[in-house]
Motif scaffolding. Structure first.
Motif, mmCIF file in Angstrom:
data_model
loop_
_atom_site.group_PDB
_atom_site.id
_atom_site.type_symbol
_atom_site.label_atom_id
_atom_site.label_comp_id
_atom_site.label_asym_id
_atom_site.label_seq_id
_atom_site.Cartn_x
_atom_site.Cartn_y
_atom_site.Cartn_z
ATOM 1 N N PRO A 288 -9.093 9.326 0.046
ATOM 2 C CA PRO A 288 -8.170 8.235 -0.296
ATOM 3 C C PRO A 288 -6.924 8.789 -0.977
ATOM 4 C CG PRO A 288 -10.416 7.643 -0.882
ATOM 5 C CD PRO A 288 -10.450 9.093 -0.470
ATOM 6 N N GLY A 289 -5.766 8.261 -0.608
ATOM 7 C CA GLY A 289 -4.506 8.737 -1.153
ATOM 8 C C GLY A 289 -3.775 9.690 -0.222
ATOM 9 N N THR A 290 -4.461 10.202 0.799
ATOM 10 C CA THR A 290 -3.822 11.112 1.759
ATOM 11 C C THR A 290 -2.694 10.384 2.494
ATOM 12 O OG1 THR A 290 -5.935 12.249 2.072
ATOM 13 C CG2 THR A 290 -4.238 12.599 3.764
ATOM 14 N N ALA A 291 -1.529 11.031 2.552
ATOM 15 C CA ALA A 291 -0.372 10.424 3.225
ATOM 16 C C ALA A 291 -0.461 10.679 4.720
ATOM 17 C CB ALA A 291 0.919 11.008 2.655
ATOM 18 N N ILE A 292 -0.353 9.619 5.509
ATOM 19 C CA ILE A 292 -0.324 9.705 6.968
ATOM 20 C C ILE A 292 0.828 8.820 7.446
ATOM 21 C CG2 ILE A 292 -2.772 10.248 7.281
ATOM 22 C CD1 ILE A 292 -3.268 7.251 7.804
ATOM 23 N N ALA A 293 0.997 8.740 8.757
ATOM 24 C CA ALA A 293 1.964 7.794 9.310
ATOM 25 C C ALA A 293 1.336 7.155 10.541
ATOM 26 C CB ALA A 293 3.265 8.502 9.675
ATOM 27 N N ILE A 294 1.744 5.947 10.822
ATOM 28 C CA ILE A 294 1.269 5.241 12.007
ATOM 29 C C ILE A 294 2.452 5.081 12.955
ATOM 30 C CG2 ILE A 294 0.044 3.207 12.884
ATOM 31 C CD1 ILE A 294 -1.510 4.802 10.730
ATOM 32 N N ASP A 295 2.258 5.499 14.190
ATOM 33 C CA ASP A 295 3.314 5.377 15.206
ATOM 34 C C ASP A 295 3.240 3.972 15.806
ATOM 35 O OD1 ASP A 295 4.913 5.375 17.461
ATOM 36 O OD2 ASP A 295 4.399 7.428 18.029
ATOM 37 N N VAL A 296 4.116 3.100 15.310
ATOM 38 C CA VAL A 296 4.157 1.733 15.820
ATOM 39 C C VAL A 296 5.330 1.631 16.786
ATOM 40 C CG1 VAL A 296 4.334 -0.711 15.217
ATOM 41 C CG2 VAL A 296 3.087 0.848 13.713
ATOM 42 N N ARG A 297 5.052 1.757 18.051
ATOM 43 C CA ARG A 297 6.065 1.703 19.113
ATOM 44 C C ARG A 297 7.257 2.624 18.812
ATOM 45 N NH1 ARG A 297 4.033 -2.941 18.021
ATOM 46 N NH2 ARG A 297 5.759 -3.632 16.721
ATOM 47 N N GLY A 298 6.923 3.866 18.441
ATOM 48 C CA GLY A 298 7.961 4.868 18.257
ATOM 49 C C GLY A 298 8.471 5.002 16.841
ATOM 50 N N ARG A 299 8.190 4.031 16.002
ATOM 51 C CA ARG A 299 8.588 4.149 14.594
ATOM 52 C C ARG A 299 7.415 4.700 13.792
ATOM 53 N NH1 ARG A 299 10.627 -1.614 13.264
ATOM 54 N NH2 ARG A 299 9.266 -1.943 15.029
ATOM 55 N N HIS A 300 7.675 5.706 12.978
ATOM 56 C CA HIS A 300 6.611 6.327 12.208
ATOM 57 C C HIS A 300 6.560 5.677 10.831
ATOM 58 C CE1 HIS A 300 6.925 10.154 14.922
ATOM 59 N NE2 HIS A 300 6.667 9.047 15.570
ATOM 60 N N LEU A 301 5.605 4.763 10.656
ATOM 61 C CA LEU A 301 5.529 3.999 9.414
ATOM 62 C C LEU A 301 4.615 4.719 8.436
ATOM 63 C CD1 LEU A 301 5.167 0.392 10.902
ATOM 64 C CD2 LEU A 301 7.244 1.690 10.409
ATOM 65 N N PRO A 302 5.119 5.040 7.237
ATOM 66 C CA PRO A 302 4.284 5.733 6.252
ATOM 67 C C PRO A 302 3.073 4.881 5.859
ATOM 68 C CG PRO A 302 6.595 5.742 5.591
ATOM 69 C CD PRO A 302 6.485 4.804 6.751
ATOM 70 N N ALA A 303 1.934 5.558 5.706
ATOM 71 C CA ALA A 303 0.694 4.869 5.373
ATOM 72 C C ALA A 303 -0.146 5.781 4.487
ATOM 73 C CB ALA A 303 -0.072 4.507 6.641
ATOM 74 N N THR A 304 -1.152 5.200 3.853
ATOM 75 C CA THR A 304 -1.996 5.938 2.928
ATOM 76 C C THR A 304 -3.455 5.654 3.234
ATOM 77 O OG1 THR A 304 -0.288 5.744 1.228
ATOM 78 C CG2 THR A 304 -2.505 6.312 0.476
ATOM 79 N N VAL A 305 -4.246 6.719 3.306
ATOM 80 C CA VAL A 305 -5.686 6.543 3.509
ATOM 81 C C VAL A 305 -6.264 5.806 2.299
ATOM 82 C CG1 VAL A 305 -7.900 7.754 3.757
ATOM 83 C CG2 VAL A 305 -5.856 8.600 4.955
ATOM 84 N N ALA A 306 -7.058 4.803 2.563
ATOM 85 C CA ALA A 306 -7.617 3.969 1.486
ATOM 86 C C ALA A 306 -9.043 3.576 1.843
ATOM 87 C CB ALA A 306 -6.774 2.713 1.291
ATOM 88 N N ARG A 307 -9.878 3.507 0.841
ATOM 89 C CA ARG A 307 -11.267 3.137 1.092
ATOM 90 C C ARG A 307 -11.382 1.614 1.126
ATOM 91 N NH1 ARG A 307 -14.005 6.461 -2.514
ATOM 92 N NH2 ARG A 307 -14.136 8.001 -0.847
ATOM 93 N N PRO A 308 -11.876 1.031 2.228
ATOM 94 C CA PRO A 308 -12.078 -0.419 2.254
ATOM 95 C C PRO A 308 -13.141 -0.821 1.231
ATOM 96 C CG PRO A 308 -12.178 0.538 4.467
ATOM 97 C CD PRO A 308 -12.224 1.679 3.497
ATOM 98 N N PRO A 309 -13.196 -2.068 0.789
ATOM 99 C CA PRO A 309 -12.396 -3.187 1.295
ATOM 100 C C PRO A 309 -10.952 -3.142 0.805
ATOM 101 C CG PRO A 309 -13.766 -3.908 -0.545
ATOM 102 C CD PRO A 309 -14.158 -2.482 -0.248
ATOM 103 N N PHE A 310 -10.012 -3.547 1.680
ATOM 104 C CA PHE A 310 -8.604 -3.646 1.290
ATOM 105 C C PHE A 310 -8.425 -4.857 0.385
ATOM 106 C CE2 PHE A 310 -8.809 -2.032 5.722
ATOM 107 C CZ PHE A 310 -8.540 -0.711 5.430
ATOM 108 N N TYR A 311 -9.173 -5.919 0.709
ATOM 109 C CA TYR A 311 -9.168 -7.119 -0.135
ATOM 110 C C TYR A 311 -10.367 -7.008 -1.076
ATOM 111 C CZ TYR A 311 -9.554 -11.976 -1.566
ATOM 112 O OH TYR A 311 -9.648 -13.127 -2.312
ATOM 113 N N ARG A 312 -10.094 -6.937 -2.370
ATOM 114 C CA ARG A 312 -11.135 -6.574 -3.327
ATOM 115 C C ARG A 312 -11.663 -7.736 -4.154
ATOM 116 N NH1 ARG A 312 -11.850 -1.269 -3.479
ATOM 117 N NH2 ARG A 312 -10.258 0.034 -2.493
ATOM 118 N N HIS A 313 -11.280 -8.948 -3.799
ATOM 119 C CA HIS A 313 -11.711 -10.087 -4.610
ATOM 120 C C HIS A 313 -12.726 -10.951 -3.884
ATOM 121 C CE1 HIS A 313 -8.431 -8.813 -7.129
ATOM 122 N NE2 HIS A 313 -7.600 -8.932 -6.108
ATOM 123 N N GLY A 314 -13.392 -10.386 -2.888
ATOM 124 C CA GLY A 314 -14.350 -11.147 -2.097
ATOM 125 C C GLY A 314 -15.523 -11.634 -2.936
#
Lengths: 358, 129
Positions: free
Chosen positions: A326-352
């Motif tokens: 978790p915290g590792t910097a990656i990028a997601i190629d969304v139709r040619g745009r490289h969007l910065p992203a971060t590895v994170a341990r789910p759940p993303f929504y933590r108030h379930g």
């Protein structure tokens, strides 16, 4: 294409319908965002009749489950439910399922898309081990009631106390016995109801008079936001539970299940793992988008969407072991745009509210 | 819908409205309904020159993503920044508060090539088969 037995009600409720695993099912009613937020903030009702419902009976039923799943089956108490996977001889996942132990049988809830495959996979082992597989799917229906405020809808159906998380209890509706299972796919408090077909429609009508109906669109955004895998996206015959982050379903003290040696070998190797990630900025990651690190493709998004309660893009992808922290910097190629992203341990929504005391 | 003389439509389901010599652009009610819940809108930067029929932005829903085409050529002179915080406005009010950007048109003749409301309605009906 088969239609859910509740199709007439869905039409009346104004549902937008969609094809899913050979079934005509509701995609949305009021809209996916509204439905998603209704479940996070209150309660919602889901038609899950498309799922497969099986009863495993006979002397060999336990041995059958101990063969086709890697989980602790002997340790299940009557009324206890367990999430597990059906494995093939290579450790690949045939399906992910909920097994519930009852006094004289085990109940297995399987994915609609894998229903025929699960039956075919179970049949030879059942014959060999002295078990029978009864397909209850046509004679029964399945409705989920989920959300932090769902208990008020559920209590009138229960004969006794509210079941604990991952436990099921007998219930009744208009004098007919039903099963109330404290399981779900939303990360919220709630149950899945397994009911005879005869009372399915009146029970559905009773529930949707008290809480909004929720379509498959919100079912997907809800599960993604808490990091639950979806067969065909995160799970397949090509991966074992070890890479899929499901090593916790494996009873590592037990042998004799299909794919055991492969799982041992994969556990030692750990070369790739299913990871969650969040987008650092605006944008929406989608299934199939490339995951980049240092300018190179290191994986593909298995599920991605806007996290409707967290307010940013979230997704999952298989990544090499070196990039899974978790915290590792990656990028997601969304139709040619490289969007910065971060590895994170789910759940993303933590108030379930899934484990809330009721 | 607005004054039929001053609103036109594209085959990609954008609407275009002439206001003070600028062409204001959004997606139609039909388009927002087909897309489902809009969760993100990517808009062009002011000052960008776009060609008619070129993808100038993107609209993402919970189901899918679609390009937003510039109905006419010209310079982007305004964008609806409010959509960044409230993309759902595109669903709630596609012809009003859900507008996306405005273009200073370079070639007035392009406007005449767009569909009027009656033609667009017929086009949608035809697409629905």
């Amino acid at each position: 294409m088969r239609s859910t037995p509740l199709i007439a009600s869905h039409r009346r409720l104004g549902a937008r319908l969609t094809g899913f695993a050979g079934w005509e099912m509701p995609l949305s009613y009021a809209g996916t965002s509204v439905e998603h937020k209704a479940v996070r903030g209150g309660a919602g009702v889901f038609d899950l009749c498309h799922m497969g419902r099986l009863a495993l009976r006979g002397e060999g039923a336990r041995a059958l489950l101990e063969t086709v799943t890697p989980s602790d089956i002997a340790g299940l108490a009557v009324g206890q439910a367990r999430y597990t996977v059906l494995l093939d001889e290579h450790g690949g996942m045939v399906d992910d399922v909920i097994v519930t132990r009852w006094a004289d049988h085990y109940h297995l809830c399987v994915n609609a898309a894998n229903h025929p495959a699960a039956l075919a996979h179970l049949a030879p082992h059942a014959a060999r081990l002295g078990a029978t597989v009864d397909d209850l799917s046509a004679a029964t229906g399945q409705i989920a009631v989920q959300g932090p405020a769902s208990a008020a809808l559920i209590r009138p159906l229960l004969a006794g106390p509210f079941p604990a998380f991952m436990h099921a209890a007998p219930g009744a509706f208009e004098g007919t016995a039903i099963t109330v299972s404290r399981t779900g796919y939303t990360g919220e408090l709630g149950v899945e109801l397994f009911v005879p077909a005869a009372i399915l429609a009146p029970l559905w009508e009773r529930l949707v008079a008290q809480a909004p109906p929720i379509g498959l669109g919100a079912r997907d955004t809800l599960r993604l936001e808490v990091g639950y895998p979806l067969y065909g996206h995160e799970l397949s015959r090509q991966v074992t539970p070890v890479e899929a982050g499901l090593h916790w379903v494996v009873d590592w003290g037990r042998a004799g299940f299909l794919g055991h040696s492969v799982l041992i070998e994969r556990r030692a190797r750990r070369d790739t793992a299913l990871c969650g990630f969040t987008l650092d900025g605006p944008g929406v990651p989608r299934d199939g988008c490339a995951v980049l690190h240092g300018g190179h493709e290191v994986g593909r998004v298995t599920s991605g969407n806007m996290g409707l309660s967290v307010g940013h893009g979230v997704g999952m992808a298989y990544l090499p072991a070196a990039l899974t922290a978790p915290g590792t910097a990656i990028a997601i190629d969304v139709r040619g745009r490289h969007l910065p992203a971060t590895v994170a341990r789910p759940p993303f929504y933590r108030h379930g509210s899934v484990k809330a005391r009721v | 819908m607005a004054d039929p003389i001053r609103i036109r439509f594209t085959r990609d389901h954008e609407w275009a409205r002439l206001e003070d010599g600028r062409v204001v652009v959004g997606i139609t009610d039909h388009a927002q309904d087909a897309l489902g819940d809009v969760v993100y809108v990517d808009l062009p930067k002011p000052g960008r020159r776009v060609a008619g029929g070129e993808a100038a932005g993107e609209v993402e829903s919970t189901k899918t993503v679609a390009s937003v085409m510039a109905p006419v050529s010209g310079e982007v002179v305004a964008v609806n920044d409010a959509l960044a915080a409230a993309p759902e406005t595109v669903n709630a009010d596609p012809f009003g508060a859900g507008w996306m950007f405005a273009i200073a048109p370079a070639n007035p003749a392009e406007w005449e090539g767009l569909m009027d409301e009656a033609a667009y309605r017929a086009y949608v009906a035809e697409e629905a088969g």
